[in-house]
Scaffold this motif. Structure first.
Motif, PDB file in Angstrom:
ATOM      1  N   PHE A 277       0.821  -1.206   0.000  1.00  0.00           N
ATOM      2  CA  PHE A 277       0.000   0.000   0.000  1.00  0.00           C
ATOM      3  C   PHE A 277       0.860   1.264   0.000  1.00  0.00           C
ATOM      4  CE2 PHE A 277      -3.172   2.949   2.001  1.00  0.00           C
ATOM      5  CZ  PHE A 277      -4.117   2.882   1.001  1.00  0.00           C
ATOM      6  N   GLU A 278       2.064   1.170   0.573  1.00  0.00           N
ATOM      7  CA  GLU A 278       2.955   2.330   0.601  1.00  0.00           C
ATOM      8  C   GLU A 278       3.339   2.782  -0.815  1.00  0.00           C
ATOM      9  OE1 GLU A 278       5.715  -1.175   0.393  1.00  0.00           O
ATOM     10  OE2 GLU A 278       3.872  -0.760   1.488  1.00  0.00           O
ATOM     11  N   ILE A 279       3.346   1.862  -1.767  1.00  0.00           N
ATOM     12  CA  ILE A 279       3.624   2.244  -3.160  1.00  0.00           C
ATOM     13  C   ILE A 279       2.497   3.125  -3.680  1.00  0.00           C
ATOM     14  CG2 ILE A 279       3.815   1.343  -5.526  1.00  0.00           C
ATOM     15  CD1 ILE A 279       5.345  -1.041  -4.269  1.00  0.00           C
ATOM     16  N   PHE A 280       1.263   2.739  -3.379  1.00  0.00           N
ATOM     17  CA  PHE A 280       0.134   3.575  -3.787  1.00  0.00           C
ATOM     18  C   PHE A 280       0.211   4.943  -3.119  1.00  0.00           C
ATOM     19  CE2 PHE A 280      -4.161   5.123  -2.803  1.00  0.00           C
ATOM     20  CZ  PHE A 280      -4.481   5.573  -4.070  1.00  0.00           C
ATOM     21  N   LEU A 281       0.469   4.964  -1.813  1.00  0.00           N
ATOM     22  CA  LEU A 281       0.547   6.247  -1.102  1.00  0.00           C
ATOM     23  C   LEU A 281       1.631   7.142  -1.698  1.00  0.00           C
ATOM     24  CD1 LEU A 281       0.124   5.067   2.601  1.00  0.00           C
ATOM     25  CD2 LEU A 281      -1.557   6.262   1.173  1.00  0.00           C
ATOM     26  N   GLU A 282       2.759   6.568  -2.014  1.00  0.00           N
ATOM     27  CA  GLU A 282       3.840   7.342  -2.610  1.00  0.00           C
ATOM     28  C   GLU A 282       3.463   7.827  -4.017  1.00  0.00           C
ATOM     29  OE1 GLU A 282       8.487   6.801  -3.984  1.00  0.00           O
ATOM     30  OE2 GLU A 282       7.664   5.384  -2.528  1.00  0.00           O
ATOM     31  N   SER A 283       2.678   7.036  -4.738  1.00  0.00           N
ATOM     32  CA  SER A 283       2.290   7.418  -6.105  1.00  0.00           C
ATOM     33  C   SER A 283       1.432   8.674  -6.136  1.00  0.00           C
ATOM     34  CB  SER A 283       1.548   6.267  -6.799  1.00  0.00           C
ATOM     35  OG  SER A 283       0.208   6.175  -6.360  1.00  0.00           O
ATOM     36  N   LEU A 284       0.785   8.981  -5.025  1.00  0.00           N
ATOM     37  CA  LEU A 284      -0.104  10.147  -4.993  1.00  0.00           C
ATOM     38  C   LEU A 284       0.637  11.446  -5.280  1.00  0.00           C
ATOM     39  CD1 LEU A 284      -2.292   9.183  -1.900  1.00  0.00           C
ATOM     40  CD2 LEU A 284      -2.857   8.921  -4.329  1.00  0.00           C
ATOM     41  N   GLN A 285       1.913  11.508  -4.942  1.00  0.00           N
ATOM     42  CA  GLN A 285       2.690  12.733  -5.198  1.00  0.00           C
ATOM     43  C   GLN A 285       2.916  12.981  -6.692  1.00  0.00           C
ATOM     44  OE1 GLN A 285       6.861  12.614  -3.945  1.00  0.00           O
ATOM     45  NE2 GLN A 285       6.731  10.366  -3.936  1.00  0.00           N
ATOM     46  N   TYR A 286       2.734  11.955  -7.508  1.00  0.00           N
ATOM     47  CA  TYR A 286       2.954  12.083  -8.946  1.00  0.00           C
ATOM     48  C   TYR A 286       1.674  12.385  -9.724  1.00  0.00           C
ATOM     49  CZ  TYR A 286       7.347   9.852  -7.661  1.00  0.00           C
ATOM     50  OH  TYR A 286       8.536   9.554  -7.068  1.00  0.00           O
ATOM     51  N   LEU A 287       0.553  12.431  -9.038  1.00  0.00           N
ATOM     52  CA  LEU A 287      -0.722  12.640  -9.726  1.00  0.00           C
ATOM     53  C   LEU A 287      -0.907  14.103 -10.105  1.00  0.00           C
ATOM     54  CD1 LEU A 287      -3.163  10.309  -7.760  1.00  0.00           C
ATOM     55  CD2 LEU A 287      -1.672   9.790  -9.694  1.00  0.00           C
ATOM     56  N   THR A 288      -1.284  14.318 -11.347  1.00  0.00           N
ATOM     57  CA  THR A 288      -1.489  15.677 -11.848  1.00  0.00           C
ATOM     58  C   THR A 288      -2.963  16.073 -11.855  1.00  0.00           C
ATOM     59  OG1 THR A 288      -1.539  14.827 -14.113  1.00  0.00           O
ATOM     60  CG2 THR A 288       0.582  15.630 -13.290  1.00  0.00           C
ATOM     61  N   SER A 289      -3.853  15.098 -11.728  1.00  0.00           N
ATOM     62  CA  SER A 289      -5.297  15.374 -11.772  1.00  0.00           C
ATOM     63  C   SER A 289      -5.998  14.755 -10.566  1.00  0.00           C
ATOM     64  CB  SER A 289      -5.890  14.808 -13.062  1.00  0.00           C
ATOM     65  OG  SER A 289      -5.255  15.349 -14.181  1.00  0.00           O
ATOM     66  N   ILE A 290      -5.442  14.953  -9.398  1.00  0.00           N
ATOM     67  CA  ILE A 290      -5.967  14.313  -8.198  1.00  0.00           C
ATOM     68  C   ILE A 290      -7.406  14.743  -7.903  1.00  0.00           C
ATOM     69  CG2 ILE A 290      -5.199  15.962  -6.434  1.00  0.00           C
ATOM     70  CD1 ILE A 290      -4.118  13.375  -4.939  1.00  0.00           C
ATOM     71  N   ASP A 291      -7.784  15.924  -8.369  1.00  0.00           N
ATOM     72  CA  ASP A 291      -9.137  16.425  -8.158  1.00  0.00           C
ATOM     73  C   ASP A 291     -10.179  15.666  -8.977  1.00  0.00           C
ATOM     74  OD1 ASP A 291      -7.720  17.671 -10.305  1.00  0.00           O
ATOM     75  OD2 ASP A 291      -9.419  19.048 -10.542  1.00  0.00           O
ATOM     76  N   LYS A 292      -9.744  14.861  -9.953  1.00  0.00           N
ATOM     77  CA  LYS A 292     -10.656  14.061 -10.776  1.00  0.00           C
ATOM     78  C   LYS A 292     -10.938  12.688 -10.172  1.00  0.00           C
ATOM     79  CE  LYS A 292      -9.367  16.028 -15.239  1.00  0.00           C
ATOM     80  NZ  LYS A 292      -8.882  15.726 -16.585  1.00  0.00           N
TER      81      LYS A 292
END
Length: 180
Positions: free
Chosen positions: A22-37
């Motif tokens: 799950f830590e991989i997913f959590l870390e991936s959040l910093q790379y998201l450009t459209s998190i509001d979608k």
């Protein structure tokens, strides 16, 4: 049907354990450009301790444990099923559950999964790479039309190759051929 709305509903079903990565997913959040979608739906056990790890602008819903008989109704409301990690020998039954509801599946490029599902059926990311996972989530945010296409492809593959009926048909045809 995998119906898209104004946001992409990503679900993660697990009794969260270290092998889920799950830590991989959590870390991936910093790379998201459209998190509001994105709307993130966490279903199962042991997610609560991560509630402070999500960015404020990410919509997150903790569903908690859901009885097996109620899971289909819930899964039918999502667009994407996420698997962030696991052992290379695992069967990933949740992948088949996601497929049954025509969810677009994002998962690591583990050899055992890639042997069963080509890249037109699953959106793969480089195993243990948060950056790669983030890139794939960005891909579907920028190209939401990929979601139903991948969902339909994996559904068709599971229906044609992995249901009891399909397996029985192949085995019975082979048996008939051997007996004749």
């Amino acid at each position: 049907q995998n119906n898209l709305s104004s946001s992409i509903k990503i679900c993660y079903v697990a009794n969260l354990m270290p092998h889920h990565r799950f830590e991989i997913f959590l870390e991936s959040l910093q790379y998201l450009t459209s998190i509001d979608k994105i709307e993130l739906h966490l279903i199962g056990y042991n997610f609560e301790s991560y509630s402070s790890h999500f960015p404020e602008n990410l919509k997150v819903k903790f569903h908690g444990p859901v009885k097996k008989e109620l899971l289909p109704d819930l899964l039918s409301t999502f667009n994407v099923g996420l698997i962030s990690g696991g052992p290379s020998y695992s069967s990933f039954m949740k992948l088949f559950e996601y497929a049954a509801f025509k969810l677009c599946v994002i998962c690591p490029d583990l050899e055992n999964i890639k042997l069963m599902f080509p890249e037109k059926e699953i959106i793969y990311f480089k195993d243990e790479s948060a950056n790669s996972l983030g890139e794939q989530i960005n891909l579907i945010c920028q190209n939401p039309d990929l979601i139903p296409a991948y969902g339909n492809n994996i559904y068709k593959k599971v229906k044609e190759d992995f249901t009891w009926e399909a397996i029985y048909y192949r085995i019975s045809a082979e048996m008939k051929n051997l007996l004749n």
